[in-house]
Every structure is written in C-alpha cells, then in structure tokens.
Design a protein around this motif. Structure first.
Motif, PDB file in Angstrom:
ATOM      1  N   LEU A 134      -4.906  40.824   7.312  1.00  0.00           N
ATOM      2  CA  LEU A 134      -5.592  42.112   7.374  1.00  0.00           C
ATOM      3  C   LEU A 134      -6.973  41.879   6.785  1.00  0.00           C
ATOM      4  O   LEU A 134      -7.158  41.876   5.570  1.00  0.00           O
ATOM      5  CB  LEU A 134      -4.820  43.174   6.596  1.00  0.00           C
ATOM      6  CG  LEU A 134      -5.254  44.625   6.796  1.00  0.00           C
ATOM      7  CD1 LEU A 134      -5.023  45.079   8.233  1.00  0.00           C
ATOM      8  CD2 LEU A 134      -4.518  45.542   5.829  1.00  0.00           C
ATOM      9  N   THR A 194      -8.638  46.089   6.509  1.00  0.00           N
ATOM     10  CA  THR A 194      -8.658  47.107   7.575  1.00  0.00           C
ATOM     11  C   THR A 194      -8.404  46.570   8.975  1.00  0.00           C
ATOM     12  O   THR A 194      -7.965  47.326   9.839  1.00  0.00           O
ATOM     13  CB  THR A 194     -10.021  47.830   7.594  1.00  0.00           C
ATOM     14  OG1 THR A 194     -11.070  46.860   7.823  1.00  0.00           O
ATOM     15  CG2 THR A 194     -10.280  48.559   6.284  1.00  0.00           C
ATOM     16  N   PRO A 242      -6.385  44.174  11.455  1.00  0.00           N
ATOM     17  CA  PRO A 242      -5.180  43.352  11.502  1.00  0.00           C
ATOM     18  C   PRO A 242      -5.171  42.341  12.651  1.00  0.00           C
ATOM     19  O   PRO A 242      -5.626  42.619  13.762  1.00  0.00           O
ATOM     20  CB  PRO A 242      -4.079  44.392  11.720  1.00  0.00           C
ATOM     21  CG  PRO A 242      -4.751  45.472  12.535  1.00  0.00           C
ATOM     22  CD  PRO A 242      -6.190  45.494  12.097  1.00  0.00           C
ATOM     23  N   ALA A 262      -0.060  42.217   3.932  1.00  0.00           N
ATOM     24  CA  ALA A 262      -0.849  42.739   5.053  1.00  0.00           C
ATOM     25  C   ALA A 262      -0.022  43.724   5.874  1.00  0.00           C
ATOM     26  O   ALA A 262      -0.521  44.783   6.286  1.00  0.00           O
ATOM     27  CB  ALA A 262      -1.336  41.589   5.928  1.00  0.00           C
ATOM     28  N   ARG A 275       0.413  47.009   3.910  1.00  0.00           N
ATOM     29  CA  ARG A 275      -0.831  47.774   3.848  1.00  0.00           C
ATOM     30  C   ARG A 275      -1.163  48.385   5.207  1.00  0.00           C
ATOM     31  O   ARG A 275      -1.608  49.533   5.289  1.00  0.00           O
ATOM     32  CB  ARG A 275      -1.976  46.871   3.375  1.00  0.00           C
ATOM     33  CG  ARG A 275      -3.347  47.530   3.367  1.00  0.00           C
ATOM     34  CD  ARG A 275      -3.375  48.759   2.480  1.00  0.00           C
ATOM     35  NE  ARG A 275      -4.711  49.355   2.461  1.00  0.00           N
ATOM     36  CZ  ARG A 275      -4.953  50.619   2.159  1.00  0.00           C
ATOM     37  NH1 ARG A 275      -3.960  51.427   1.829  1.00  0.00           N
ATOM     38  NH2 ARG A 275      -6.180  51.078   2.178  1.00  0.00           N
ATOM     39  N   LEU A 276      -0.949  47.635   6.293  1.00  0.00           N
ATOM     40  CA  LEU A 276      -1.207  48.187   7.622  1.00  0.00           C
ATOM     41  C   LEU A 276      -0.287  49.367   7.897  1.00  0.00           C
ATOM     42  O   LEU A 276      -0.720  50.365   8.501  1.00  0.00           O
ATOM     43  CB  LEU A 276      -1.040  47.112   8.686  1.00  0.00           C
ATOM     44  CG  LEU A 276      -1.292  47.553  10.130  1.00  0.00           C
ATOM     45  CD1 LEU A 276      -2.691  48.129  10.311  1.00  0.00           C
ATOM     46  CD2 LEU A 276      -1.070  46.389  11.091  1.00  0.00           C
ATOM     47  N   CYS A 288      -4.029  56.852  11.925  1.00  0.00           N
ATOM     48  CA  CYS A 288      -4.447  55.700  12.730  1.00  0.00           C
ATOM     49  C   CYS A 288      -5.563  56.131  13.671  1.00  0.00           C
ATOM     50  O   CYS A 288      -5.330  56.814  14.671  1.00  0.00           O
ATOM     51  CB  CYS A 288      -3.261  55.150  13.523  1.00  0.00           C
ATOM     52  SG  CYS A 288      -3.599  53.604  14.381  1.00  0.00           S
ATOM     53  N   LEU A 300      -8.630  51.487  15.458  1.00  0.00           N
ATOM     54  CA  LEU A 300      -7.491  50.671  15.036  1.00  0.00           C
ATOM     55  C   LEU A 300      -6.378  50.713  16.072  1.00  0.00           C
ATOM     56  O   LEU A 300      -5.800  49.681  16.425  1.00  0.00           O
ATOM     57  CB  LEU A 300      -6.969  51.167  13.684  1.00  0.00           C
ATOM     58  CG  LEU A 300      -5.707  50.479  13.141  1.00  0.00           C
ATOM     59  CD1 LEU A 300      -5.919  48.977  13.000  1.00  0.00           C
ATOM     60  CD2 LEU A 300      -5.299  51.106  11.808  1.00  0.00           C
ATOM     61  N   LEU A 353      -4.950  47.432  18.171  1.00  0.00           N
ATOM     62  CA  LEU A 353      -3.543  47.041  18.145  1.00  0.00           C
ATOM     63  C   LEU A 353      -2.932  47.065  19.542  1.00  0.00           C
ATOM     64  O   LEU A 353      -2.263  46.112  19.960  1.00  0.00           O
ATOM     65  CB  LEU A 353      -2.774  47.971  17.205  1.00  0.00           C
ATOM     66  CG  LEU A 353      -3.008  47.749  15.711  1.00  0.00           C
ATOM     67  CD1 LEU A 353      -2.482  48.929  14.905  1.00  0.00           C
ATOM     68  CD2 LEU A 353      -2.353  46.451  15.238  1.00  0.00           C
TER      69      LEU A 353
END
Length: 312
Positions: A44, A48, A50, A214, A217-218, A226, A230, A234
C-alpha cells in the motif's frame, strides 16, 4: 475447492511482451510472471495506493533476475532525449522488434477512452516506425496498432510513471541456456521468500505498508469511503492482475510439489478475485471482509515456502 488454473486475458503486459520477444522458445507467461516474483506480497504505497505485489517491488525490479532465471539476457538502452531515443530505436529495429517500457498508457490513443496521462504504466513491442507513425503490438489486446509518433513519444517519455527512466527499451534478446520450466520455478523460491519477508532496503513513501498490514489498512480505507479513483484502480487493474498472478503462482508451485504453498496462493487468488463483484456493485463491506481474510495469509505463505524449501 481445488485450484483450477486460469487461462485468458488480463493485464499481463510485460510478461506477454517478453513472450513475444522470446518467440517460439518462450516459456509460459505464468512462468515468466512468476520469475519476476510479482505474486509474493502486497503493498500500500504511501498508505493509499494498493498493489497485490511485494512491498517495494516494481516491474523493473524483477526483469533482469527473471530473464536470467529463464536463461536469457537482453540489452537495456535508455535515450537521453527525443532525438537520441528515436535514433536508438530506429537502429535497433533494423534487427527486429523492440521491447519498450514503461510507457504512460494514457497516451495510447488507439485504446478507447485514452485522452491523456493516467499514471498507468504499460509495456509494448514496437515493430516499425517512420517519421509519422509507429506500428506496434500492444499486449492489452491491440495487435498491429498504429499510433502517431508524437503520441508514442509522449507515452515513452513516461514522465507520469513513478518508476523507471524515460525512453527505456530492451534489445538483443539472447538465449544463454535452456532451462526447463520446473527448474526455473524451483530457482525462484528463495526470491519469493525474500520478497514476502519484506527484508532489505526499500525506497518507499512515508506511510507505506506491506502484506498483512497493507490488507488491513486497505480494508479500513474502503469501509471509510471508497472513492472513484481507488475503486477504479482496484476494479480495472489491481484485482485482475493480483488474482491472475496468484492463480499462476499456485499452478506453478503445485508443479514442483509445494502443495501447502500452492494451496495458500490459490486461497489468496480466490480472496482477491472475490473482491471484483462487491467493489463493482458497491458492497464495500464484503470487499473489506475479503481483505481481512487475506491479511494473515502472507505470513502463512512465507512459512510454507520456508518449510518446503528446507525439506528439499
């Protein structure tokens, strides 16, 4: 559920580009991708951004080692400016196609919806050029694509890519040894363990996290809201390539008898892949739950690889 190998499309740009350059002697793209050690970890960046690849890893970090493991070498050339880069590329094309990258995908205007820089890296194979256009194979699904030279040079400048140098290309691909795929996979295990351990110096932005931290946290970021950027990252890239890498890793690990490690890699692939529908439909709680289930598997995979390597 038993692991079932995946074959199909996906964002495997550099593995596919390497396979084109290696020609009829190329190993499978699964083995090429595994050779870069990309499946073994999560990061990550800056807390912020990923990626389902190792902490501190970039594609270029794995290329030379991957080629060596596969029994190949290549020559890296980096242009100083537009004129120098074009001169090098023109000369190299006299000997055949040239591997190019990283490039900024947003300048590849034959791809629908590409109107400017995205900060998205990509790799290509250039076939021909003249003073107006470039002919290339784009492994994103665009064979024999034609691109105006100005757009190509803007892409190749890669000024919005967070790693690598402008105007980088590889030529003179040469096979030094014929290495069976199973031997390639076995030889990569120490690298996989090293990347999963997160050992070594990594130049990472403040707030960066790896592996289980990571993932946790994500999950919290997604639950807190979200955003479109982001979610798009993803859905359009990180999940697709992350699940594909781990599915291929599971297949390869099973081939060399690393049964527990293969099972864990397959579990990781399923967990990451399971996020695609929830994030597309707005079920963010389900995506966060998958990430929390994923978090402990990185330490488990590291342990499984360590045990299996010591038993051999």
């Amino acid at each position: 559920m038993a692991h079932f190998p995946y074959i199909g499309s996906g964002p495997y740009c550099y593995a596919n580009a390497f396979a084109m350059m290696l020609g009829d002697r190329a190993p499978s793209t699964a083995v090429i991708e595994l050779a870069t050690c990309s499946p073994f970890g999560m990061q990550l960046i800056g807390g912020t951004l990923p990626f389902f690849d190792p902490y501190g890893w970039t594609p270029e970090a794995g290329f030379d080692g991957a080629l060596a493991a596969l029994g190949w070498t290549s020559t890296v050339v980096k242009g100083n400016d537009v004129a120098d880069a074009l001169a090098h590329l023109t000369a190299a094309l006299m000997d055949g196609p040239v591997w190019i990258g990283p490039v900024e995908m947003g300048h590849l205007r034959y791809q629908p919806g590409r109107t400017g820089p995205l900060g998205a890296d990509h790799y290509l194979v250039v076939l021909e050029l003249d003073d107006q256009r470039v002919l290339l194979h784009d492994p994103e699904g665009y064979p024999y694509a034609s691109l105006p030279l100005d757009d190509f040079m803007a892409a190749w400048r890669a000024e919005t890519i967070s790693y690598g140098d402008p105007y980088t290309m590889r030529t003179a691909f040469t096979r030094r040894a014929e290495i069976p795929e199973l031997d390639v996979i076995r030889a990569l295990i120490p690298g996989a363990i090293r990347w999963l351990s997160m050992d070594g110096d990594h130049e990472m932005p403040p707030g960066s996290l790896g592996n289980g931290e990571a993932a946790e946290r994500l999950a919290a970021l997604i639950e807190a809201g979200c955003g479109d950027r982001l979610r798009g990252h993803l859905n359009h890239f990180a999940i697709r390539v992350g699940a594909r890498r781990l599915a291929d890793a599971a297949t390869c690990l099973a081939r060399i008898g690393y049964a527990e490690a293969a099972r864990l890699a397959a579990e990781q692939a399923r967990l990451i892949g399971s996020m695609q529908h929830p994030l597309t439909t707005g079920d963010d709680a389900a995506a966060a739950a998958a990430l929390r289930a994923l978090a402990p598997t990185y330490a488990q995979l590291w342990s499984a690889l360590e045990r299996a390597s010591h038993d051999r």
